[in-house]
Design an enzyme around this catalytic site. Structure first.
Site, PDB file in Angstrom:
ATOM      1  N   ASP A   1       0.681  -1.515  -0.129  1.00 52.63           N
ATOM      2  CA  ASP A   1       0.180   0.367   0.013  1.00 52.63           C
ATOM      3  C   ASP A   1       0.528   1.723   0.247  1.00 52.63           C
ATOM      4  O   ASP A   1       1.419   0.643  -0.068  1.00 52.63           O
ATOM      5  CB  ASP A   1      -1.140   0.043   0.937  1.00 52.63           C
ATOM      6  CG  ASP A   1      -0.003   0.200   2.365  1.00 52.63           C
ATOM      7  OD1 ASP A   1       0.941   0.263   2.464  1.00 52.63           O
ATOM      8  OD2 ASP A   1      -1.055  -0.069   3.202  1.00 52.63           O
TER       9      ASP A   1
ATOM     10  N   CYS B   1       2.973  -2.527   3.835  1.00 52.30           N
ATOM     11  CA  CYS B   1       2.258  -1.605   4.445  1.00 52.30           C
ATOM     12  C   CYS B   1       2.942  -0.409   5.873  1.00 52.30           C
ATOM     13  O   CYS B   1       3.964  -0.767   5.818  1.00 52.30           O
ATOM     14  CB  CYS B   1       0.524  -2.036   4.952  1.00 52.30           C
ATOM     15  SG  CYS B   1       0.533  -2.878   6.866  1.00 52.30           S
TER      16      CYS B   1
ATOM     17  N   THR C   1       2.490  -0.637   9.040  1.00 53.96           N
ATOM     18  CA  THR C   1       3.691  -1.847  10.370  1.00 53.96           C
ATOM     19  C   THR C   1       3.243  -3.026   9.205  1.00 53.96           C
ATOM     20  O   THR C   1       3.621  -4.110  10.154  1.00 53.96           O
ATOM     21  CB  THR C   1       1.836  -1.774  10.889  1.00 53.96           C
ATOM     22  OG1 THR C   1       1.302  -1.908  10.942  1.00 53.96           O
ATOM     23  CG2 THR C   1       1.893  -0.407  11.574  1.00 53.96           C
TER      24      THR C   1
ATOM     25  N   HIS D   1       8.240 -22.358  12.596  1.00 49.71           N
ATOM     26  CA  HIS D   1       7.223 -22.658  13.470  1.00 49.71           C
ATOM     27  C   HIS D   1       5.807 -22.719  12.694  1.00 49.71           C
ATOM     28  O   HIS D   1       5.211 -23.961  12.931  1.00 49.71           O
ATOM     29  CB  HIS D   1       7.529 -22.116  14.722  1.00 49.71           C
ATOM     30  CG  HIS D   1       8.291 -22.690  16.040  1.00 49.71           C
ATOM     31  ND1 HIS D   1       8.060 -22.376  16.734  1.00 49.71           N
ATOM     32  CD2 HIS D   1       9.326 -23.328  15.952  1.00 49.71           C
ATOM     33  CE1 HIS D   1       9.404 -22.494  17.786  1.00 49.71           C
ATOM     34  NE2 HIS D   1      10.459 -23.658  16.738  1.00 49.71           N
TER      35      HIS D   1
ATOM     36  N   HIS E   1       4.493 -28.693  14.743  1.00 53.02           N
ATOM     37  CA  HIS E   1       3.522 -27.661  14.000  1.00 53.02           C
ATOM     38  C   HIS E   1       3.231 -28.283  12.939  1.00 53.02           C
ATOM     39  O   HIS E   1       1.878 -27.005  12.920  1.00 53.02           O
ATOM     40  CB  HIS E   1       5.479 -26.454  13.824  1.00 53.02           C
ATOM     41  CG  HIS E   1       6.097 -26.446  14.873  1.00 53.02           C
ATOM     42  ND1 HIS E   1       6.059 -25.559  15.993  1.00 53.02           N
ATOM     43  CD2 HIS E   1       6.967 -26.459  14.795  1.00 53.02           C
ATOM     44  CE1 HIS E   1       7.091 -25.308  17.036  1.00 53.02           C
ATOM     45  NE2 HIS E   1       8.121 -26.644  16.222  1.00 53.02           N
TER      46      HIS E   1
HETATM   47  C1  RB5 Z   1      -1.822   3.397   6.495  1.00 55.41           C
HETATM   48  O1  RB5 Z   1      -1.992   4.516   6.454  1.00 55.41           O
HETATM   49  C2  RB5 Z   1      -2.043   2.119   7.480  1.00 55.41           C
HETATM   50  O2  RB5 Z   1      -2.674   2.054   8.135  1.00 55.41           O
HETATM   51  C3  RB5 Z   1      -1.614   0.835   6.925  1.00 55.41           C
HETATM   52  O3  RB5 Z   1      -0.178   0.661   5.839  1.00 55.41           O
HETATM   53  C4  RB5 Z   1      -1.027   0.019   7.853  1.00 55.41           C
HETATM   54  O4  RB5 Z   1      -0.475   0.053   8.504  1.00 55.41           O
HETATM   55  C5  RB5 Z   1      -2.095  -1.055   8.387  1.00 55.41           C
HETATM   56  O5  RB5 Z   1      -2.346  -1.952   9.489  1.00 55.41           O
END
Ligand code: RB5
Length: 364
Positions: free
Chosen positions: A8, A66, A68, A99, A134
């Site tokens: 993203d 993305c 995080t 695992h 596992h």
């Molecule tokens: C986008 O701003 C952010 O929320 C997305 O990239 C991600 O971190 C969501 O988990």
């Protein structure tokens, strides 16, 4: 190896570091976007594209980016067969592979620096899955997944579990210790017939012109593909008629194997296959996929005699048997009416139904 990549807007910052690292390892990258930085791009679509590409066999694994790595892995995990985890360190990636056998790794553009990418991805790619306990846990997860869709990728192979209510109902009756030999025979045929309805779903169709009492029209007809069914003696015999009722022109081969008491290895004592086996779509029938030893040996025998397009049709499969067959024959799709929990110390499937041969022929 081919890895699908999706991002993203918030993960975009890591994209070139991922591409550079994978390409430096001679890994082909299937870039499923985003291709430009656009603040409106959400993580959902790239997650579904990458998950879909893996489920369809277009890529073996995936990298998702993305902000995080969290949202995009949650989305990807909605696709059956996907095991996606966000990893912030090489150690996280090692454990997630050893695992959890993750086939998708997610990284965060806001939590990971580009220079950390090679360490994390390298740890994921170079760590082998440990299997064993596992694998049993992953198979439990797959059992829940099967209630929403019935196709899974396990250990690199494809397995279809039939979740149709009619099949599940009949499997429930056939397991029951009080079910008579007569009922057992009938149910095994019925269940196999119901499974074949779905197994043949992808047979290619061609257009054919016919004349109805009213006019000429074009109808669909199954392309001239030939089928062979090959029961593994003796319990596989109980599945033959269920298929022949629907595919009466299929040719039938037979394979007899016994287990050498000294080596515990399957030994061939009979093998007679249709002469043109190499041209046929082959269904090997073996109701109980327990250790997988006899099924894997039967597949090897058919391959040695020229068979190429082979599927294995079982009534009940154990995770151990699936692992064995797919480790030796990863291209063979397994169809089973039920995926059970495990094998007991005597090699019987639990909960299973006992010895299918004895119950079919009333020999115990
Ligand atoms: C986008 O701003 C952010 O929320 C997305 O990239 C991600 O971190 C969501 O988990």
């Amino acid at each position: 190896m081919k890895i699908a990549l999706g991002t993203d807007h918030a993960g975009f910052i890591l994209k070139s570091a991922v591409v550079d690292y994978l390409t430096s390892r001679k890994i082909e990258v299937l870039d499923l976007g985003a291709y430009v930085l656009d603040e409106e791009d959400s993580y959902t679509d790239p997650a579904f594209r990458v998950g879909g590409a893996i489920a369809d066999g277009e890529a073996e694994a995936g990298v998702l980016l993305c902000g995080t790595g969290y949202g995009i892995s949650i989305a990807a995990n909605k696709i059956p067969g996907i095991r996606a985890v966000s990893c912030e360190t090489p150690e996280n990636a090692r454990i997630a592979k050893a695992h959890n056998n993750i086939n998708v790794i997610a990284l965060g553009g806001r939590t990971t620096k580009p220079e950390e990418v090679p360490g994390i991805l390298g740890s994921w790619l170079d760590t082998p899955f440990e299997g064993g306990r596992h694998l049993r846990r992953l198979n439990k997860i797959a059992m829940v997944e099967k209630s929403t869709l019935n196709v899974h990728m396990q250990g690199g192979g494809r397995i279809t579990i039939f979740n149709h209510p009619l099949i599940q109902h009949k499997v429930g009756i056939i397991r029951d210790v009080t079910t008579s030999v007569k009922q057992f025979r009938e149910l095994l045929q019925e269940i196999t017939g119901l499974m074949v309805y779905d197994i043949t779903r992808t047979l290619p169709l061609v257009d054919k012109e016919i004349t109805t009492p009213i006019e000429k029209t074009v109808v669909k007809s199954i392309e001239g593909r030939k089928m062979a069914i090959v029961p593994v003696l003796r319990a596989g015999l109980g599945m033959v008629d269920g298929i022949l009722q629907l595919v009466p022109n299929a040719k039938v081969g037979h394979i007899g194997l016994y287990r050498d008491p000294a080596t515990l290895q399957p030994v061939e004592y009979y093998c007679k296959l249709p002469f043109d086996i190499e041209e046929r779509d082959i269904l090997i029938l073996d109701p109980m996929l327990a250790t997988g030893g006899s099924s894997a040996a039967a597949i090897s025998l058919v391959k040695k005699r020229g068979g190429r397009r082979i599927s294995l049709v079982c009534l009940i499969a154990a995770p151990e048997g699936i692992e064995r067959v797919h480790s030796e024959h990863p291209e063979v799709e397994i169809f089973a009416a039920s995926l059970d929990s495990h094998l007991n110390e005597h090699g019987y499937i639990v909960p299973g139904l006992g010895d299918a041969g004895d119950r079919l022929f009333g020999t115990k």
